[in-house]
Design an enzyme around this catalytic site. Structure first.
Site, PDB file in Angstrom:
ATOM      1  N   CYS A  72       0.821  -1.149   0.047  1.00  0.00           N
ATOM      2  CA  CYS A  72      -0.002   0.042   0.131  1.00  0.00           C
ATOM      3  C   CYS A  72       0.768   1.275  -0.084  1.00  0.00           C
ATOM      4  CB  CYS A  72      -0.778   0.040   1.290  1.00  0.00           C
ATOM      5  SG  CYS A  72       0.106   0.207   2.950  1.00  0.00           S
ATOM      6  N   ARG A 155      -8.377   1.735  12.509  1.00  0.00           N
ATOM      7  CA  ARG A 155      -7.534   1.432  11.097  1.00  0.00           C
ATOM      8  C   ARG A 155      -8.533   1.219  10.225  1.00  0.00           C
ATOM      9  NH1 ARG A 155      -2.613  -1.110  10.589  1.00  0.00           N
ATOM     10  NH2 ARG A 155      -2.146  -2.156   8.780  1.00  0.00           N
ATOM     11  N   ARG A 157      -9.394   0.600   6.070  1.00  0.00           N
ATOM     12  CA  ARG A 157      -8.910  -0.073   5.141  1.00  0.00           C
ATOM     13  C   ARG A 157     -10.008  -0.135   4.114  1.00  0.00           C
ATOM     14  NH1 ARG A 157      -4.843   1.242   7.011  1.00  0.00           N
ATOM     15  NH2 ARG A 157      -3.055  -0.039   7.295  1.00  0.00           N
TER      16      ARG A 157
END
Length: 331
Positions: A72, A155, A157
């Site tokens: 990423c 987090r 994503r």
């Protein structure tokens, strides 16, 4: 039982999530030698340790699902924002090359949230169009580990699930949010003394006086930002990053009765939702373990998505491996 092959396996977080959802993982690929040590310690299936550019379709067994948490950095705020101009960004096309050759029933991809907005959305549009031009129907969603995985970590994503069959696609829905019940105390040991290497001491840390002045509350996560301390008051851990292995200022800090210390690698993996039984090798540097934890995924989120994929596939028992669109994207 549905079968799976994993690309960019890391330590096997995605594979672990699918295994916990009842899938049979047959094969995986990872280039990093240190991550591969951790992977093999926790998984029994075949792991090909090699650069994905060298992986040939015949090396991958016939499977229902191909997964990939592709690197990423090229799309991250923490990176250089070079997108497809960065070699790491071009790794997506290596995934596409293997998808075109193997034509799995499902493709599962994971990346940083910022992939969606990179280059005004052009990067992400290329990825989605490449999948669609090769016969896949795509659904995607940004999920936060603290909201969808019951882990005390902020987090976010992007998860991409692509189906070769439209009926599978129509039956699939991403999981809904769940209540956050796990606390930092559930994944971090504030009571017992850990290895001395993780503590900051006055005689070994030139900025200890700044830490001592600011880190005073047990149960909070702190971060050293080179010149100042920042307290995270949300009650969860900030996003763990791969560069935790490149310097102590990148590892979250806590206050305990035994002193101020950084989180241990084991605690970082627990914050990612890995179970206590997940093994970490004791013959590689902790800097590599921090990197592996930061590079990994929130396992419970992957498991919940995998369960939803399984429900969609189960609802279509007469599936035949025939792609609805045989167009090939120009690589």
């Amino acid at each position: 039982m549905y079968t799976l092959a994993g690309l960019f396996g890391g330590v096997g977080g995605i594979e672990l999530g699918f295994e916990q959802a009842g899938y049979d993982v047959l094969w995986a690929n990872e280039i990093d030698q240190k991550a591969s040590i951790t992977y093999k310690l926790n998984h029994q299936h075949e792991l090909l340790v090699d650069d994905i550019h060298n992986v040939e379709p015949y090396q991958i067994p016939e499977v229902d699902i191909i997964t990939g948490g592709f690197p990423c950095q090229a799309f991250s705020i923490a990176g250089y924002r070079k997108g497809f101009n960065d070699d790491r960004g071009n790794l997506f096309f290596e995934i596409l090359r293997l998808i075109i050759a193997k034509k799995p029933r499902v493709v599962f991809l994971e990346n940083v949230k910022n992939l969606v907005g990179h280059d005004n959305g052009n990067t992400y549009q290329v990825i989605i169009e490449a999948l669609e031009m090769n016969g896949y129907h795509v659904k995607d969603k940004v999920l936060n580990g603290s909201e969808y995985g019951n882990v005390p970590q902020n987090r976010e994503r992007i998860y991409i699930v692509a189906f070769a069959n439209k009926n599978d696609y129509e039956k699939f829905e991403f999981p809904g949010p769940v209540r956050l019940e796990k606390t930092l105390h559930d994944v971090i040991d504030f009571e017992n003394k850990v290895d001395e290497r993780y503590y900051y001491r006055p005689d070994k840390c030139k900025f200890y006086h700044i830490l001592e002045e600011n880190i005073k509350h047990e149960g909070s996560i702190y971060q050293w930002r080179r010149k100042y301390v920042r307290q995270n008051k949300s009650g969860v851990c900030p996003t763990l990053t791969a560069n935790m292995g490149t310097g102590g200022h990148n590892v979250p800090l806590i206050y305990t009765k035994h002193g101020i210390r950084k989180l241990t690698p084991q605690e970082c993996f627990r914050i990612q939702g890995f179970q206590e039984c997940f093994k970490l090798p004791d013959d590689i540097a902790v800097s590599h373990l921090y990197k592996q934890a930061g590079n990994s995924v929130v396992v419970p989120v992957v498991q919940r998505i995998a369960e939803k994929i399984k429900m969609a596939l189960d609802a279509n028992p007469n599936y035949e491996k025939v792609m609805e669109n045989q167009l090939s994207f120009s690589l």
